[in-house]
Design a protein around this motif. Structure first.
Motif, mmCIF file in Angstrom:
data_model
loop_
_atom_site.group_PDB
_atom_site.id
_atom_site.type_symbol
_atom_site.label_atom_id
_atom_site.label_comp_id
_atom_site.label_asym_id
_atom_site.label_seq_id
_atom_site.Cartn_x
_atom_site.Cartn_y
_atom_site.Cartn_z
ATOM 1 N N THR A 172 1.726 18.958 -12.750
ATOM 2 C CA THR A 172 2.820 19.792 -13.266
ATOM 3 C C THR A 172 2.934 19.660 -14.781
ATOM 4 O OG1 THR A 172 4.414 18.035 -12.813
ATOM 5 C CG2 THR A 172 4.124 19.720 -11.111
ATOM 6 N N PHE A 173 1.869 19.166 -15.429
ATOM 7 C CA PHE A 173 1.785 19.053 -16.883
ATOM 8 C C PHE A 173 2.928 18.222 -17.443
ATOM 9 C CE2 PHE A 173 -0.500 22.900 -15.770
ATOM 10 C CZ PHE A 173 -1.722 22.655 -16.368
ATOM 11 N N GLY A 174 3.086 17.023 -16.891
ATOM 12 C CA GLY A 174 4.096 16.100 -17.388
ATOM 13 C C GLY A 174 5.470 16.313 -16.800
ATOM 14 N N PRO A 224 0.818 -1.225 0.000
ATOM 15 C CA PRO A 224 0.000 0.000 0.000
ATOM 16 C C PRO A 224 0.850 1.272 0.000
ATOM 17 C CG PRO A 224 -0.754 -1.500 1.695
ATOM 18 C CD PRO A 224 0.502 -2.064 1.154
ATOM 19 N N LEU A 225 2.004 1.230 0.665
ATOM 20 C CA LEU A 225 2.875 2.399 0.677
ATOM 21 C C LEU A 225 3.396 2.703 -0.726
ATOM 22 C CD1 LEU A 225 4.356 4.492 2.470
ATOM 23 C CD2 LEU A 225 6.220 2.852 2.617
ATOM 24 N N THR A 226 3.777 1.683 -1.462
ATOM 25 C CA THR A 226 4.271 1.875 -2.831
ATOM 26 C C THR A 226 3.149 2.352 -3.748
ATOM 27 O OG1 THR A 226 5.912 0.157 -2.473
ATOM 28 C CG2 THR A 226 5.436 0.739 -4.750
ATOM 29 N N VAL A 227 1.964 1.786 -3.605
ATOM 30 C CA VAL A 227 0.827 2.212 -4.436
ATOM 31 C C VAL A 227 0.464 3.662 -4.141
ATOM 32 C CG1 VAL A 227 -1.634 1.811 -4.856
ATOM 33 C CG2 VAL A 227 -0.052 -0.118 -4.759
ATOM 34 N N LEU A 228 0.480 4.046 -2.867
ATOM 35 C CA LEU A 228 0.182 5.431 -2.502
ATOM 36 C C LEU A 228 1.242 6.379 -3.072
ATOM 37 C CD1 LEU A 228 -1.567 7.407 -0.852
ATOM 38 C CD2 LEU A 228 -0.020 6.991 1.060
ATOM 39 N N GLY A 229 2.508 5.995 -2.979
ATOM 40 C CA GLY A 229 3.574 6.820 -3.537
ATOM 41 C C GLY A 229 3.476 6.934 -5.050
ATOM 42 N N ALA A 230 3.099 5.846 -5.716
ATOM 43 C CA ALA A 230 2.939 5.890 -7.169
ATOM 44 C C ALA A 230 1.765 6.788 -7.560
ATOM 45 C CB ALA A 230 2.741 4.485 -7.725
ATOM 46 N N GLY A 279 2.868 10.362 -6.946
ATOM 47 C CA GLY A 279 3.826 10.741 -7.981
ATOM 48 C C GLY A 279 3.141 10.982 -9.315
ATOM 49 N N GLY A 280 2.194 10.118 -9.673
ATOM 50 C CA GLY A 280 1.436 10.315 -10.906
ATOM 51 C C GLY A 280 0.599 11.573 -10.872
ATOM 52 N N LEU A 281 -0.024 11.838 -9.729
ATOM 53 C CA LEU A 281 -0.821 13.068 -9.585
ATOM 54 C C LEU A 281 0.080 14.291 -9.686
ATOM 55 C CD1 LEU A 281 -3.591 14.317 -8.996
ATOM 56 C CD2 LEU A 281 -2.996 14.211 -6.564
ATOM 57 N N LYS A 285 8.230 15.174 -15.284
ATOM 58 C CA LYS A 285 8.781 13.870 -14.926
ATOM 59 C C LYS A 285 9.650 13.959 -13.681
ATOM 60 C CE LYS A 285 11.572 10.082 -16.751
ATOM 61 N NZ LYS A 285 12.118 9.793 -15.459
ATOM 62 N N HIS A 286 10.433 15.001 -13.581
ATOM 63 C CA HIS A 286 11.319 15.131 -12.422
ATOM 64 C C HIS A 286 10.519 15.347 -11.141
ATOM 65 C CE1 HIS A 286 14.900 14.942 -14.793
ATOM 66 N NE2 HIS A 286 14.469 15.927 -15.583
ATOM 67 N N ALA A 287 9.429 16.085 -11.242
ATOM 68 C CA ALA A 287 8.591 16.297 -10.065
ATOM 69 C C ALA A 287 7.935 14.991 -9.627
ATOM 70 C CB ALA A 287 7.524 17.352 -10.356
ATOM 71 N N ALA A 288 7.455 14.223 -10.584
ATOM 72 C CA ALA A 288 6.842 12.936 -10.258
ATOM 73 C C ALA A 288 7.869 11.971 -9.685
ATOM 74 C CB ALA A 288 6.192 12.336 -11.503
ATOM 75 N N ASP A 289 9.071 11.947 -10.261
ATOM 76 C CA ASP A 289 10.126 11.077 -9.737
ATOM 77 C C ASP A 289 10.554 11.483 -8.334
ATOM 78 O OD1 ASP A 289 10.172 9.481 -11.974
ATOM 79 O OD2 ASP A 289 11.896 10.490 -12.896
ATOM 80 N N ASP A 290 10.566 12.779 -8.060
ATOM 81 C CA ASP A 290 10.935 13.234 -6.725
ATOM 82 C C ASP A 290 9.920 12.781 -5.679
ATOM 83 O OD1 ASP A 290 13.179 14.428 -7.726
ATOM 84 O OD2 ASP A 290 12.316 16.462 -7.774
ATOM 85 N N VAL A 291 8.641 12.844 -6.032
ATOM 86 C CA VAL A 291 7.610 12.415 -5.078
ATOM 87 C C VAL A 291 7.637 10.898 -4.920
ATOM 88 C CG1 VAL A 291 5.124 12.309 -4.658
ATOM 89 C CG2 VAL A 291 6.161 14.421 -5.468
ATOM 90 N N PHE A 292 7.775 10.156 -6.030
ATOM 91 C CA PHE A 292 7.823 8.699 -5.927
ATOM 92 C C PHE A 292 9.107 8.241 -5.235
ATOM 93 C CE2 PHE A 292 8.636 4.393 -7.650
ATOM 94 C CZ PHE A 292 7.544 3.770 -7.079
ATOM 95 N N GLY A 293 10.158 9.045 -5.287
ATOM 96 C CA GLY A 293 11.406 8.715 -4.610
ATOM 97 C C GLY A 293 11.266 8.628 -3.110
ATOM 98 N N LEU A 294 10.203 9.199 -2.555
ATOM 99 C CA LEU A 294 9.980 9.097 -1.111
ATOM 100 C C LEU A 294 9.664 7.672 -0.678
ATOM 101 C CD1 LEU A 294 7.833 12.311 -0.609
ATOM 102 C CD2 LEU A 294 10.240 11.988 -0.005
ATOM 103 N N VAL A 295 9.106 6.854 -1.577
ATOM 104 C CA VAL A 295 8.743 5.477 -1.226
ATOM 105 C C VAL A 295 9.405 4.441 -2.120
ATOM 106 C CG1 VAL A 295 6.524 6.128 -0.235
ATOM 107 C CG2 VAL A 295 6.666 5.551 -2.652
ATOM 108 N N ASP A 296 10.287 4.866 -3.023
ATOM 109 C CA ASP A 296 10.921 3.946 -3.967
ATOM 110 C C ASP A 296 12.200 3.383 -3.360
ATOM 111 O OD1 ASP A 296 11.538 2.560 -6.263
ATOM 112 O OD2 ASP A 296 12.593 4.242 -7.160
#
Length: 117
Positions: A75-77, A59-65, A68-70, A79-90
């Protein structure tokens, strides 16, 4: 005709036995490839720990994904912003023998992993 089939069957068995004998010979490892040493205790411990770890980690990984997707969407695509947020749980997704033996780090997010800094 039966003699031909018998000879063909004997030849097939000989080929299969020769292939099995060839496969049983030890193969030299390439440089940089580490040997596998059996460690059944660590393997059983990793399996037991994953029974407890995966119901919390999934659930932690799904929430982070999802976050990150949101973030990438908002941020209109970006990628670095999404990767930074997903990096919290990756981080470490499953506990394996390499983690238990200390050959790989155990981390919740990629930001707290010493290998990714």
């Amino acid at each position: 005709m039966t003699q031909w089939r018998r000879n063909a069957a004997m030849a097939l068995v000989a080929i299969l036995l020769a292939g099995g004998a060839h496969a049983a010979q030890p193969v030299p490892t390439a440089p940089g490839v580490e040997e596998h040493e059996p460690n059944p205790g660590a393997a059983l411990a990793a399996a037991g720990l994953n029974v407890l770890f995966l119901p919390l980690r999934l659930p932690l990984t799904v929430l982070g994904a999802a976050l990150g997707g949101l973030t990438g969407f908002m941020t209109f695509g970006g990628k670095h912003a999404a990767d930074d947020v997903f990096g919290l749980v990756d981080g470490t997704q499953v506990i394996n023998v390499r983690v238990l033996e200390g050959r790989e780090p155990f981390c919740i997010g990629s930001l707290d992993c010493p290998a990714t800094r």
